[in-house]
Design a protein around this motif. Structure first.
Motif, PDB file in Angstrom:
ATOM      1  N   VAL A  30     100.009  17.246  29.382  1.00  9.90           N
ATOM      2  CA  VAL A  30     100.905  17.508  28.263  1.00  9.90           C
ATOM      3  C   VAL A  30     100.088  17.392  26.978  1.00  9.90           C
ATOM      4  N   ILE A  31     100.169  18.421  26.157  1.00 13.03           N
ATOM      5  CA  ILE A  31      99.447  18.437  24.887  1.00 13.03           C
ATOM      6  C   ILE A  31     100.395  17.920  23.817  1.00 13.03           C
ATOM      7  N   LYS A  32      99.920  16.923  23.062  1.00 11.15           N
ATOM      8  CA  LYS A  32     100.743  16.324  22.009  1.00 11.15           C
ATOM      9  C   LYS A  32      99.970  16.333  20.696  1.00 11.15           C
ATOM     10  N   ASP A  33     100.710  16.370  19.607  1.00 17.87           N
ATOM     11  CA  ASP A  33     100.071  16.291  18.306  1.00 17.87           C
ATOM     12  C   ASP A  33      99.814  14.824  17.948  1.00 17.87           C
ATOM     13  N   GLU A  34      99.305  14.600  16.758  1.00 22.57           N
ATOM     14  CA  GLU A  34      98.952  13.233  16.353  1.00 22.57           C
ATOM     15  C   GLU A  34     100.169  12.320  16.216  1.00 22.57           C
ATOM     16  N   HIS A  35     101.371  12.894  16.199  1.00 16.20           N
ATOM     17  CA  HIS A  35     102.603  12.105  16.138  1.00 16.20           C
ATOM     18  C   HIS A  35     103.233  11.930  17.515  1.00 16.20           C
ATOM     19  N   ARG A  36     102.471  12.330  18.535  1.00 16.85           N
ATOM     20  CA  ARG A  36     102.884  12.235  19.940  1.00 16.85           C
ATOM     21  C   ARG A  36     104.043  13.167  20.299  1.00 16.85           C
ATOM     22  N   ARG A  37     104.240  14.221  19.490  1.00 14.44           N
ATOM     23  CA  ARG A  37     105.252  15.223  19.809  1.00 14.44           C
ATOM     24  C   ARG A  37     104.649  16.254  20.750  1.00 14.44           C
ATOM     25  N   PRO A  38     105.371  16.605  21.825  1.00 16.45           N
ATOM     26  CA  PRO A  38     104.851  17.602  22.772  1.00 16.45           C
ATOM     27  C   PRO A  38     104.650  18.959  22.109  1.00 16.45           C
ATOM     28  N   MET A  39     103.506  19.558  22.365  1.00 18.99           N
ATOM     29  CA  MET A  39     103.195  20.888  21.828  1.00 18.99           C
ATOM     30  C   MET A  39     103.096  21.916  22.946  1.00 18.99           C
ATOM     31  N   GLY A  40     102.927  21.456  24.151  1.00 19.91           N
ATOM     32  CA  GLY A  40     102.785  22.356  25.288  1.00 19.91           C
ATOM     33  C   GLY A  40     102.283  21.578  26.482  1.00 19.91           C
ATOM     34  N   GLU A  41     102.036  22.311  27.551  1.00 21.25           N
ATOM     35  CA  GLU A  41     101.521  21.679  28.760  1.00 21.25           C
ATOM     36  C   GLU A  41     100.789  22.731  29.578  1.00 21.25           C
ATOM     37  N   PHE A  42      99.908  22.256  30.431  1.00 24.09           N
ATOM     38  CA  PHE A  42      99.266  23.164  31.373  1.00 24.09           C
ATOM     39  C   PHE A  42      98.976  22.405  32.656  1.00 24.09           C
ATOM     40  N   PHE A  43      98.774  23.176  33.700  1.00 24.10           N
ATOM     41  CA  PHE A  43      98.447  22.615  35.002  1.00 24.10           C
ATOM     42  C   PHE A  43      97.021  23.015  35.328  1.00 24.10           C
ATOM     43  N   TRP A  44      96.268  22.076  35.920  1.00 25.16           N
ATOM     44  CA  TRP A  44      94.893  22.369  36.285  1.00 25.16           C
ATOM     45  C   TRP A  44      94.539  21.595  37.548  1.00 25.16           C
ATOM     46  N   ASN A  45      93.780  22.235  38.398  1.00 27.67           N
ATOM     47  CA  ASN A  45      93.322  21.600  39.626  1.00 27.67           C
ATOM     48  C   ASN A  45      91.899  21.097  39.386  1.00 27.67           C
ATOM     49  N   PRO A  46      91.695  19.783  39.312  1.00 26.73           N
ATOM     50  CA  PRO A  46      90.364  19.232  39.045  1.00 26.73           C
ATOM     51  C   PRO A  46      89.301  19.605  40.085  1.00 26.73           C
ATOM     52  N   SER A  47      89.721  20.036  41.262  1.00 28.32           N
ATOM     53  CA  SER A  47      88.730  20.432  42.263  1.00 28.32           C
ATOM     54  C   SER A  47      88.383  21.921  42.162  1.00 28.32           C
ATOM     55  N   ASP A  48      88.867  22.597  41.114  1.00 32.84           N
ATOM     56  CA  ASP A  48      88.591  24.016  40.890  1.00 32.84           C
ATOM     57  C   ASP A  48      87.126  24.192  40.482  1.00 32.84           C
ATOM     58  N   THR A  49      86.300  24.613  41.438  1.00 37.47           N
ATOM     59  CA  THR A  49      84.867  24.758  41.163  1.00 37.47           C
ATOM     60  C   THR A  49      84.560  25.952  40.265  1.00 37.47           C
ATOM     61  N   GLY A  50      85.469  26.889  40.166  1.00 35.08           N
ATOM     62  CA  GLY A  50      85.244  28.072  39.346  1.00 35.08           C
ATOM     63  C   GLY A  50      85.375  27.830  37.864  1.00 35.08           C
ATOM     64  N   ILE A  51      85.892  26.671  37.470  1.00 36.26           N
ATOM     65  CA  ILE A  51      86.124  26.437  36.048  1.00 36.26           C
ATOM     66  C   ILE A  51      84.812  26.349  35.260  1.00 36.26           C
ATOM     67  N   LEU A  52      83.745  25.919  35.895  1.00 33.20           N
ATOM     68  CA  LEU A  52      82.475  25.795  35.162  1.00 33.20           C
ATOM     69  C   LEU A  52      81.953  27.149  34.706  1.00 33.20           C
ATOM     70  N   SER A  53      81.987  28.145  35.578  1.00 38.76           N
ATOM     71  CA  SER A  53      81.516  29.476  35.169  1.00 38.76           C
ATOM     72  C   SER A  53      82.491  30.105  34.178  1.00 38.76           C
ATOM     73  N   ARG A  54      83.802  29.889  34.373  1.00 41.61           N
ATOM     74  CA  ARG A  54      84.775  30.423  33.416  1.00 41.61           C
ATOM     75  C   ARG A  54      84.593  29.751  32.061  1.00 41.61           C
ATOM     76  N   TYR A  55      84.313  28.457  32.062  1.00 37.83           N
ATOM     77  CA  TYR A  55      84.088  27.736  30.806  1.00 37.83           C
ATOM     78  C   TYR A  55      82.892  28.339  30.059  1.00 37.83           C
ATOM     79  N   ASN A  56      81.807  28.603  30.777  1.00 38.50           N
ATOM     80  CA  ASN A  56      80.633  29.210  30.141  1.00 38.50           C
ATOM     81  C   ASN A  56      80.958  30.581  29.555  1.00 38.50           C
TER      82      ASN A  56
END
Length: 152
Positions: A30-56
Motif C-alpha cells: 500500500v502506497i501512502k503519503d507522508e500523512h499516512r493516507r492511502p494513495m494506491g496499492e500494487f501486488f508484487w511477487n518477490p520471487s519474480d526473477t524477471g523484475i531485475l531485467s525489467r528494472y534495468n
C-alpha cells in the motif's frame, strides 16, 4: 407454465467451474503519503526473477527522458507521463495508472525536490533489493542445512 425463476446462463455455467488456487508468494504493498493516507496499492511477487531485467529497462527509459531544445514542453510532459506509466506497469506486471499514479502525476515535483516517478522507482528498487536479499539468505540457509555435513 411454472412459477420457478429461470437462472441466468452464467449461474448455470459456474456450477461446473472449479478454482485452482496457488500460493505464489505475491505481496500487497500500500502506497501512502507522508500523512499516512492511502494513495494506491500494487501486488508484487518477490520471487519474480524477471523484475531485475525489467528494472534495468525502466532505468534506461528514465535516463533517456530529456526535453530536447525546441521541443514543446507541454507535449513532452504528456508523452513522458504516459511513457512512465507504461514502463512502471511493465516493471510491476500490472496497471500502475490507478495503483501508483491516480493521485499524483509521474513528473510532479515533490517537496523534497525529487520527481514523483523517480521517488517511486527508488522505493521499488529498495524493496526489490530488500526482498531479494531475504530470499537469497533463506535459500542459503536451506542449502547450508543440507551441505553442512560435507564441510566438516
Amino acid at each position: 407454465m411454472s412459477n420457478k425463476l429461470v437462472k441466468p446462463n452464467s449461474q448455470i455455467a459456474n456450477r461446473n467451474e472449479e478454482e485452482l488456487i496457488i500460493n505464489t508468494g505475491t505481496k500487497k504493498y500500500v502506497i501512502k503519503d507522508e500523512h499516512r493516507r492511502p494513495m494506491g496499492e500494487f501486488f508484487w511477487n518477490p520471487s519474480d526473477t524477471g523484475i531485475l531485467s525489467r528494472y534495468n529497462d525502466v532505468v534506461t527509459f528514465f535516463n533517456n527522458l530529456d526535453l530536447k531544445e525546441g521541443e514543446d514542453a507541454d507535449k513532452f510532459i504528456v508523452d513522458a507521463d504516459k511513457g512512465i506509466v507504461e514502463k512502471m506497469s511493465y516493471l510491476l506486471n500490472e496497471d500502475t495508472s490507478t495503483s501508483l499514479f491516480s493521485k499524483v502525476a509521474p513528473l510532479s515535483m515533490l517537496a523534497n525536490g525529487n520527481v514523483y516517478a523517480f521517488e517511486v522507482l527508488e522505493q521499488i528498487a529498495s524493496l526489490v533489493e530488500k526482498e531479494s536479499k531475504i530470499r537469497v539468505n533463506r535459500a542459503n540457509t536451506r542449502v547450508n542445512k543440507y551441505t553442512r555435513k560435507y564441510h566438516n
